[in-house]
Design an enzyme around this catalytic site. Structure first.
Site, short mmCIF file in Angstrom:
data_model
loop_
_atom_site.label_atom_id
_atom_site.label_comp_id
_atom_site.label_asym_id
_atom_site.label_seq_id
_atom_site.Cartn_x
_atom_site.Cartn_y
_atom_site.Cartn_z
N ARG A 87 108.66 5.58 -36.72
CA ARG A 87 109.94 4.99 -36.35
C ARG A 87 110.71 5.96 -35.48
NH1 ARG A 87 113.28 5.10 -39.95
NH2 ARG A 87 112.03 5.92 -41.65
N TYR A 113 104.48 0.71 -33.08
CA TYR A 113 104.17 1.35 -34.36
C TYR A 113 105.10 0.92 -35.49
CZ TYR A 113 101.88 4.93 -37.17
OH TYR A 113 101.12 5.58 -38.11
N GLY A 114 104.52 0.63 -36.63
CA GLY A 114 105.23 0.48 -37.91
C GLY A 114 106.53 -0.28 -37.81
N GLY A 115 107.55 0.32 -38.41
CA GLY A 115 108.85 -0.33 -38.52
C GLY A 115 109.51 -0.63 -37.19
N LYS A 128 111.66 -2.94 -41.87
CA LYS A 128 112.95 -2.23 -41.90
C LYS A 128 114.02 -3.00 -41.11
CE LYS A 128 110.83 1.35 -43.84
NZ LYS A 128 110.97 1.70 -45.25
N HIS A 186 116.44 -0.29 -50.14
CA HIS A 186 115.21 0.46 -49.86
C HIS A 186 114.66 0.97 -51.19
CE1 HIS A 186 113.30 4.05 -47.48
NE2 HIS A 186 112.47 3.04 -47.59
N SER A 224 112.21 8.80 -47.82
CA SER A 224 110.78 8.90 -47.52
C SER A 224 110.25 10.26 -48.00
CB SER A 224 110.55 8.81 -46.01
OG SER A 224 111.18 7.66 -45.50
N ALA A 225 108.96 10.28 -48.32
CA ALA A 225 108.27 11.51 -48.72
C ALA A 225 108.68 12.02 -50.09
CB ALA A 225 108.43 12.61 -47.68
N CYS A 226 109.19 11.13 -50.95
CA CYS A 226 109.50 11.51 -52.33
C CYS A 226 108.56 10.83 -53.32
CB CYS A 226 110.93 11.15 -52.68
SG CYS A 226 112.13 12.24 -51.93
N GLY A 227 107.52 10.17 -52.81
CA GLY A 227 106.54 9.58 -53.71
C GLY A 227 106.93 8.22 -54.24
N LYS A 228 107.57 7.41 -53.40
CA LYS A 228 107.96 6.07 -53.84
C LYS A 228 106.74 5.22 -54.19
CE LYS A 228 111.11 3.17 -51.71
NZ LYS A 228 111.17 3.12 -50.25
N THR A 229 105.75 5.24 -53.29
CA THR A 229 104.54 4.45 -53.55
C THR A 229 103.84 4.98 -54.81
OG1 THR A 229 104.37 4.01 -51.20
CG2 THR A 229 102.40 3.59 -52.52
N ASN A 230 103.85 6.30 -54.99
CA ASN A 230 103.22 6.87 -56.19
C ASN A 230 103.91 6.42 -57.46
OD1 ASN A 230 101.48 8.23 -54.50
ND2 ASN A 230 102.44 10.24 -54.76
N ASP A 239 108.57 -0.60 -51.51
CA ASP A 239 109.48 -0.16 -50.45
C ASP A 239 110.83 -0.86 -50.43
OD1 ASP A 239 109.91 1.63 -48.29
OD2 ASP A 239 109.48 0.04 -46.84
N ARG A 274 98.88 5.75 -41.42
CA ARG A 274 99.21 4.69 -42.37
C ARG A 274 98.02 3.81 -42.72
NH1 ARG A 274 104.83 4.39 -44.18
NH2 ARG A 274 105.80 6.06 -43.02
N GLU A 298 102.86 12.01 -65.13
CA GLU A 298 103.74 12.56 -66.18
C GLU A 298 105.16 12.04 -66.03
OE1 GLU A 298 102.17 13.78 -68.44
OE2 GLU A 298 100.46 14.96 -67.69
O1 SAT Z 1 107.30 2.68 -40.08
S1 SAT Z 1 107.98 2.16 -41.27
O2 SAT Z 1 109.40 1.98 -40.97
O3 SAT Z 1 107.44 0.87 -41.65
C1 SAT Z 1 107.77 3.21 -42.55
C2 SAT Z 1 108.78 4.29 -42.56
O4 SAT Z 1 109.04 4.90 -41.52
O5 SAT Z 1 109.35 4.56 -43.62
MN MN Z 2 110.49 3.04 -46.73
#
Ligand code: SAT
Ligand code: MN
Length: 598
Positions: free
Chosen positions: A72, A212-214, A221, A241, A263-269, A288, A380, A509
């Site tokens: 993005r 690309y992506g979003g 988004k 979000h 982002s990058a805090c492990g939301k998907t995890n 997401d 991705r 954990e």
């Molecule tokens: O590219 S996306 O907006 O879908 C994912 C992201 O940047 O968080």
């Molecule tokens: Mn997101």
């Protein structure tokens, strides 16, 4: 012409844009498998895609983007409102007229030599009263096949739409072809020509120059957060979000939790977590985005408006997130990962060594010891939610799922304890408004470091963020039944000691913290009231079988008044950005915190 719809407004709109963009042809997507296969075959034949080995990765495709088009682009993302104040200090602003003047010039003839695809899509289960229908026009077949995974897409959407209203989403990669001109694998416009533009008051999205992506999958988004957040304010609901998960205790009682992290805090995890404590189960509704509305019973219900995961590949593994790994076993689109000689994919942290001869996202060949960057950090996978092993049975329930708790959190090596609970909805809103974390690789054009990311919505709020805080306060004040509002918590998996050692193991954990939260929601777990809210007692969190000492636990749950006094000063600086627009209820929360620390 199309026989897929009789919606004259839609047909006129498509014709109008076809005249502006001048594609060679216009194609209405029906969303069928046959259509999907045809587009995939076409992209493989043109060299845009590689079909992966069908035994290793059935029905899966590999793409490399242009090196200038990998994430993005926040500095090219605009909220276009008549008054600059309505976009607020955290958004790039331009007036709708100025932006449309610029973009109409760019869109003129921008699809020459290409096909214009018309993608009808639904954000949310088809026919859900929380769902919204959009139509994206694009000149990228890659966007079409991604949208087919990420949304409900095609003829079924047009059938539900009938002659109703849709959210118009216009997208072009901005790379017309002259007669006879050879195409490239990933056409796009240079960075300074990219514009990701939103017009909240007319519910329109115009996106130019990126594939690309979003930037390009406009349901995500752009629609489900920026445009939807503005609609939600008008209509009295929440577009957030947030991941949504279901958690079941050993007695079989189930609760749903929504959680916002930068982002990058492990939301998907977290959304796909496998609990380490016996008898507990976690299931995924979404990873997401959450759309939440009050139900007739006064509870807040959430749906996941998406149908797939657009997940960060690097460091996803059988160890960190087996459910995500298996979500992309098949039917997956991989972008900017490595391509192995045997037709499989590879990324850093996947759990095995990179095979000799793997092709990097930039097309270089990896050999042992070479310093080739095999996968881009923002590489991705686009995977179907229905292929996720832990998908919740109610993930497509049009009524949504009742939310018992809302979590906020960021990467905070110090100050912020492992978990604490807000005293009230207004206090929880305060906690959401001061979320902070490290800058993510998903966003380019930003200096590295920790930044405030309120509600993890900084890049996604479609209007003035201070008004958004006010909307949250109002939701609490006008709730049909205040006793049924979700409880709000802050979590922080990222605490370190002075030597830089992680104090908390994280991953599965984290279920121990979720269990405490669950028990708080049913009035069971112990807590002590501190200046910042309710913190677990030292033995409040089940650490049986875990190698975390009592001293570490004390440190993890400590509220250090001096650190928090310093935090208050930082919060004041953060709030100052919004001037006198900060809602009185939040200024009051800040004052309360300050006085409790005195
Ligand atoms: O590219 S996306 O907006 O879908 C994912 C992201 O940047 O968080
Ligand atoms: Mn997101």
């Amino acid at each position: 012409m199309t026989n897929l719809t009789k919606n004259q407004k839609l047909i006129n709109w498509v014709n109008e844009w076809a005249q502006i963009c001048q594609p060679d042809s216009v194609y209405w997507c029906d969303g069928s498998e046959e259509e999907n296969n045809r587009l995939n075959d076409m992209m493989v034949a043109s060299g845009a895609a590689v079909k992966l080995d069908d035994k290793k990765r059935p029905n899966s495709y590999y793409y490399q983007s242009d090196p200038s088009d990998v994430a993005r682009v926040e500095n090219r993302t605009y909220i276009c409102t008549d008054k600059e104040e309505d976009a607020g200090p955290t958004n790039n602003w331009m007036s709708p007229k100025d932006m449309k003047d610029i973009l109409l010039e760019k869109f003129k003839g921008c699809m020459k030599g290409r096909t214009m695809y018309v993608i009808p899509f639904s954000m949310g289960p088809l026919g859900s009263n929380i769902a919204k229908i959009g139509v994206e026009i694009t000149d990228s077949a890659y966007v079409v096949v991604n949208m087919r995974i990420m949304t409900r897409m095609g003829k079924a959407v047009l059938d539900v739409l009938g002659d109703g209203d849709f959210i118009p989403c216009i997208h072009s990669i901005g790379a017309p072809l002259a007669p006879g001109q050879q195409d490239v694998a990933w056409p796009c416009a240079p960075i300074e020509e990219k514009y990701i533009s939103h017009f909240p008051s007319t519910s329109e999205i115009w996106s130019f120059g990126s594939g690309y992506g979003g930037n390009a999958l406009l349901g995500k988004k752009c629609l489900a957060l920026r445009i939807a957040s503005y609609m939600a304010k008008q209509e009295g609901w929440l577009a957030e979000h947030m991941l949504i998960l279901g958690i079941t205790n050993p007695q079989g009682v189930k609760k749903y939790i929504a959680a916002a992290f930068p982002s990058a805090c492990g939301k998907t995890n977290l959304a796909m977590l496998i609990p380490t404590i016996p008898g507990w189960k976690v299931e995924t509704i979404g990873d997401d985005i959450a759309w939440m509305k009050f139900g007739k019973d006064g509870q807040l219900y959430a749906i996941n408006p998406e149908a797939g995961f657009f997940g960060v590949a690097p460091f996803t593994s059988e160890h960190t997130n087996p459910n995500a790994m298996h979500s992309c076993d098949k039917d997956t689109i991989y972008t900017n990962v490595g391509l192995t000689p045997d037709g499989d994919i590879w990324w850093d942290g996947i759990g095995w060594d990179c095979p000799e001869g793997t092709i990097s996202w930039k097309g270089e060949t990896y050999t042992k010891g070479s310093d080739v960057q095999v996968a881009h950090p923002n590489a991705r996978f686009t995977a179907k939610a229905s292929n996720c092993p832990c998908i919740d049975p109610d993930w497509e329930n049009p009524a949504g799922v009742p939310i018992s708790a809302i979590l906020f959190g960021g990467r905070r090596p110090s100050t912020v304890p492992l978990v604490y609970e807000a005293r009230s909805w207004a206090h929880g809103t305060f906690i959401g408004s001061v979320v902070g974390s490290e800058v993510t690789a998903a966003a380019i054009g930003l200096a590295a470091g920790v930044r405030r990311d309120p509600f993890a919505m900084l890049p996604f709020c479609g209007y003035n963020m201070a008004d958004y805080f006010g909307h949250w306060i109002k939701i609490g004040e006008t709730a049909p039944d205040k006793t049924k509002l979700p409880k709000i918590f802050n979590v922080n998996w990222f605490r370190k000691d002075e030597t830089g050692r992680w104090l908390w193991p994280g991953f599965g954990e984290n279920s121990r913290v979720l269990a405490w939260i669950f028990d708080r929601c049913v009035g069971k777990a112990e807590a002590i009231e501190t200046a910042i809210g309710f913190v677990p007692t030292v033995d409040g969190i089940n650490v049986e079988g875990l190698d975390v000492s009592k001293a570490d636990m004390e440190e993890l749950l400590k509220v250090d008044k001096n650190l928090w006094k310093a935090e208050v000063e930082l919060i004041k600086e953060h709030y100052a950005r919004f001037g006198n627009k900060i809602p009185a209820a939040l200024s009051a929360e800040l004052a309360t915190l300050e006085s409790k620390l005195a």
